[in-house]
Design a protein around this motif. Structure first.
Motif, mmCIF file in Angstrom:
data_model
loop_
_atom_site.group_PDB
_atom_site.id
_atom_site.type_symbol
_atom_site.label_atom_id
_atom_site.label_comp_id
_atom_site.label_asym_id
_atom_site.label_seq_id
_atom_site.Cartn_x
_atom_site.Cartn_y
_atom_site.Cartn_z
ATOM 1 N N ASP A 30 0.812 -1.216 0.000
ATOM 2 C CA ASP A 30 0.000 0.000 0.000
ATOM 3 C C ASP A 30 0.851 1.274 0.000
ATOM 4 O O ASP A 30 0.359 2.355 0.262
ATOM 5 C CB ASP A 30 -0.952 -0.001 1.191
ATOM 6 C CG ASP A 30 -0.214 -0.049 2.525
ATOM 7 O OD1 ASP A 30 1.004 -0.322 2.534
ATOM 8 O OD2 ASP A 30 -0.856 0.195 3.541
ATOM 9 N N ALA A 31 2.123 1.136 -0.325
ATOM 10 C CA ALA A 31 3.033 2.285 -0.302
ATOM 11 C C ALA A 31 2.672 3.290 -1.397
ATOM 12 O O ALA A 31 2.173 2.932 -2.455
ATOM 13 C CB ALA A 31 4.471 1.824 -0.492
ATOM 14 N N VAL A 32 2.953 4.538 -1.126
ATOM 15 C CA VAL A 32 2.805 5.606 -2.111
ATOM 16 C C VAL A 32 4.167 5.790 -2.774
ATOM 17 O O VAL A 32 5.166 6.015 -2.108
ATOM 18 C CB VAL A 32 2.347 6.921 -1.438
ATOM 19 C CG1 VAL A 32 2.303 8.041 -2.446
ATOM 20 C CG2 VAL A 32 0.989 6.732 -0.775
ATOM 21 N N VAL A 33 4.213 5.678 -4.107
ATOM 22 C CA VAL A 33 5.453 5.799 -4.866
ATOM 23 C C VAL A 33 5.322 6.991 -5.804
ATOM 24 O O VAL A 33 4.334 7.116 -6.521
ATOM 25 C CB VAL A 33 5.739 4.526 -5.685
ATOM 26 C CG1 VAL A 33 7.033 4.677 -6.478
ATOM 27 C CG2 VAL A 33 5.798 3.307 -4.786
ATOM 28 N N SER A 34 6.326 7.877 -5.798
ATOM 29 C CA SER A 34 6.295 9.042 -6.695
ATOM 30 C C SER A 34 7.701 9.345 -7.183
ATOM 31 O O SER A 34 8.689 8.963 -6.567
ATOM 32 C CB SER A 34 5.708 10.257 -5.980
ATOM 33 O OG SER A 34 6.492 10.596 -4.859
ATOM 34 N N VAL A 35 7.772 10.036 -8.307
ATOM 35 C CA VAL A 35 9.049 10.512 -8.840
ATOM 36 C C VAL A 35 9.416 11.779 -8.078
ATOM 37 O O VAL A 35 8.565 12.645 -7.856
ATOM 38 C CB VAL A 35 8.938 10.801 -10.350
ATOM 39 C CG1 VAL A 35 10.206 11.459 -10.883
ATOM 40 C CG2 VAL A 35 8.641 9.524 -11.121
ATOM 41 N N LEU A 36 10.673 11.905 -7.684
ATOM 42 C CA LEU A 36 11.138 13.102 -6.990
ATOM 43 C C LEU A 36 10.925 14.329 -7.871
ATOM 44 O O LEU A 36 11.314 14.339 -9.040
ATOM 45 C CB LEU A 36 12.621 12.961 -6.636
ATOM 46 C CG LEU A 36 13.283 14.195 -6.005
ATOM 47 C CD1 LEU A 36 12.645 14.541 -4.664
ATOM 48 C CD2 LEU A 36 14.785 13.974 -5.851
ATOM 49 N N GLN A 37 10.308 15.360 -7.311
ATOM 50 C CA GLN A 37 10.075 16.641 -7.988
ATOM 51 C C GLN A 37 10.738 17.727 -7.158
ATOM 52 O O GLN A 37 10.495 17.818 -5.968
ATOM 53 C CB GLN A 37 8.577 16.946 -8.064
ATOM 54 C CG GLN A 37 7.741 15.910 -8.745
ATOM 55 C CD GLN A 37 7.682 16.105 -10.241
ATOM 56 O OE1 GLN A 37 7.859 17.213 -10.739
ATOM 57 N NE2 GLN A 37 7.438 15.032 -10.957
ATOM 58 N N GLU A 38 11.577 18.527 -7.798
ATOM 59 C CA GLU A 38 12.211 19.655 -7.122
ATOM 60 C C GLU A 38 12.232 20.858 -8.057
ATOM 61 O O GLU A 38 12.726 20.751 -9.189
ATOM 62 C CB GLU A 38 13.650 19.319 -6.723
ATOM 63 C CG GLU A 38 13.778 18.406 -5.545
ATOM 64 C CD GLU A 38 15.220 18.278 -5.100
ATOM 65 O OE1 GLU A 38 15.423 18.062 -3.911
ATOM 66 O OE2 GLU A 38 16.144 18.384 -5.930
ATOM 67 N N HIS A 39 11.700 21.970 -7.595
ATOM 68 C CA HIS A 39 11.738 23.223 -8.348
ATOM 69 C C HIS A 39 11.205 23.047 -9.778
ATOM 70 O O HIS A 39 11.782 23.568 -10.730
ATOM 71 C CB HIS A 39 13.154 23.796 -8.372
ATOM 72 C CG HIS A 39 13.791 23.857 -7.019
ATOM 73 N ND1 HIS A 39 13.352 24.721 -6.034
ATOM 74 C CD2 HIS A 39 14.799 23.136 -6.479
ATOM 75 C CE1 HIS A 39 14.084 24.536 -4.948
ATOM 76 N NE2 HIS A 39 14.967 23.589 -5.189
ATOM 77 N N GLY A 40 10.129 22.275 -9.920
ATOM 78 C CA GLY A 40 9.509 22.069 -11.221
ATOM 79 C C GLY A 40 10.213 21.075 -12.128
ATOM 80 O O GLY A 40 9.868 20.931 -13.291
ATOM 81 N N VAL A 41 11.224 20.382 -11.610
ATOM 82 C CA VAL A 41 11.961 19.398 -12.405
ATOM 83 C C VAL A 41 11.729 18.015 -11.823
ATOM 84 O O VAL A 41 11.908 17.797 -10.622
ATOM 85 C CB VAL A 41 13.477 19.708 -12.410
ATOM 86 C CG1 VAL A 41 14.250 18.633 -13.147
ATOM 87 C CG2 VAL A 41 13.733 21.070 -13.032
ATOM 88 N N ALA A 42 11.323 17.100 -12.690
ATOM 89 C CA ALA A 42 11.168 15.704 -12.283
ATOM 90 C C ALA A 42 12.512 15.002 -12.455
ATOM 91 O O ALA A 42 13.149 15.129 -13.501
ATOM 92 C CB ALA A 42 10.104 15.024 -13.130
ATOM 93 N N TRP A 43 12.913 14.259 -11.451
ATOM 94 C CA TRP A 43 14.151 13.475 -11.529
ATOM 95 C C TRP A 43 13.828 12.168 -12.242
ATOM 96 O O TRP A 43 13.815 11.083 -11.662
ATOM 97 C CB TRP A 43 14.745 13.266 -10.138
ATOM 98 C CG TRP A 43 15.416 14.508 -9.637
ATOM 99 C CD1 TRP A 43 14.813 15.670 -9.235
ATOM 100 C CD2 TRP A 43 16.810 14.738 -9.532
ATOM 101 N NE1 TRP A 43 15.752 16.604 -8.879
ATOM 102 C CE2 TRP A 43 16.992 16.052 -9.041
ATOM 103 C CE3 TRP A 43 17.932 13.963 -9.785
ATOM 104 C CZ2 TRP A 43 18.243 16.601 -8.817
ATOM 105 C CZ3 TRP A 43 19.181 14.503 -9.549
ATOM 106 C CH2 TRP A 43 19.328 15.813 -9.077
ATOM 107 N N SER A 44 13.526 12.292 -13.507
ATOM 108 C CA SER A 44 13.132 11.185 -14.361
ATOM 109 C C SER A 44 13.529 11.543 -15.784
ATOM 110 O O SER A 44 13.234 12.644 -16.251
ATOM 111 C CB SER A 44 11.609 10.984 -14.274
ATOM 112 O OG SER A 44 11.171 9.994 -15.179
ATOM 113 N N VAL A 45 14.197 10.624 -16.470
ATOM 114 C CA VAL A 45 14.611 10.909 -17.837
ATOM 115 C C VAL A 45 14.603 9.634 -18.659
ATOM 116 O O VAL A 45 14.888 8.551 -18.158
ATOM 117 C CB VAL A 45 16.011 11.590 -17.864
ATOM 118 C CG1 VAL A 45 17.105 10.644 -17.425
ATOM 119 C CG2 VAL A 45 16.311 12.201 -19.209
ATOM 120 N N GLU A 46 14.217 9.789 -19.904
ATOM 121 C CA GLU A 46 14.273 8.715 -20.894
ATOM 122 C C GLU A 46 15.397 9.057 -21.855
ATOM 123 O O GLU A 46 15.393 10.136 -22.459
ATOM 124 C CB GLU A 46 12.952 8.629 -21.648
ATOM 125 C CG GLU A 46 12.985 7.704 -22.835
ATOM 126 C CD GLU A 46 11.744 7.855 -23.690
ATOM 127 O OE1 GLU A 46 11.909 7.858 -24.922
ATOM 128 O OE2 GLU A 46 10.641 7.985 -23.164
#
Length: 144
Positions: A30-46
């Motif tokens: 039941d964990a909540v999983v999210s991509v880190l967001q800082e200052h409008g930037v998602a720490w996620s890249v393809e």
């Protein structure tokens, strides 16, 4: 934030040609999983590496994921392979957000030859990965 079942679907929205699955065995159901967001930037890249034919194009997805709970955990998640194929993945728990960000930055630079969040912008380098269409790129807000 994403719930257990929704997280995999949301991460797969990176690109329809890239199969992004997350192994949830390392987090509570039941964990909540999210991509880190800082200052409008998602720490996620393809990242994509173009090859001779589209069928041989390589992908590399890199994310800093936060797993909520009594004590928030940071996970560095990577998935790589050839477009249209399941590929491989790795996920590693980090001691904290700063460690996950440092690992993300190190891996991004080793794959692209660029510094993550470089104000000078991304410069494509021959023989290395380039930022794919599913991400805004380093230093820009998430585009999806």
């Amino acid at each position: 934030a994403l719930r257990f079942c929704a997280a995999e679907r949301a991460m797969s929205e990176i690109s329809p040609d890239i199969d992004v699955r997350f192994d949830f065995s390392m987090v509570q159901r039941d964990a909540v999983v999210s991509v880190l967001q800082e200052h409008g930037v998602a720490w996620s890249v393809e990242l994509l590496a173009e090859c001779a034919t589209p069928a041989t194009t390589k992908f590399f997805v890199l994310q800093v994921l936060l797993v909520g709970g009594p004590e928030e955990q940071a996970i560095i998640f990577a998935r790589w392979g050839r477009a249209g194929q399941p590929g491989q993945q790795s996920a590693r728990k980090c001691a904290g957000i700063e460690e996950a960000k440092a690992e993300f930055s190190r891996r991004f630079q080793s794959k692209t030859g660029n510094v993550w969040l470089d104000p000078g912008g991304f410069q494509a380098r021959s023989g290395l990965y380039a930022v794919g269409l599913g991400a805004g790129g380093p230093g820009t807000p998430e585009s999806h």
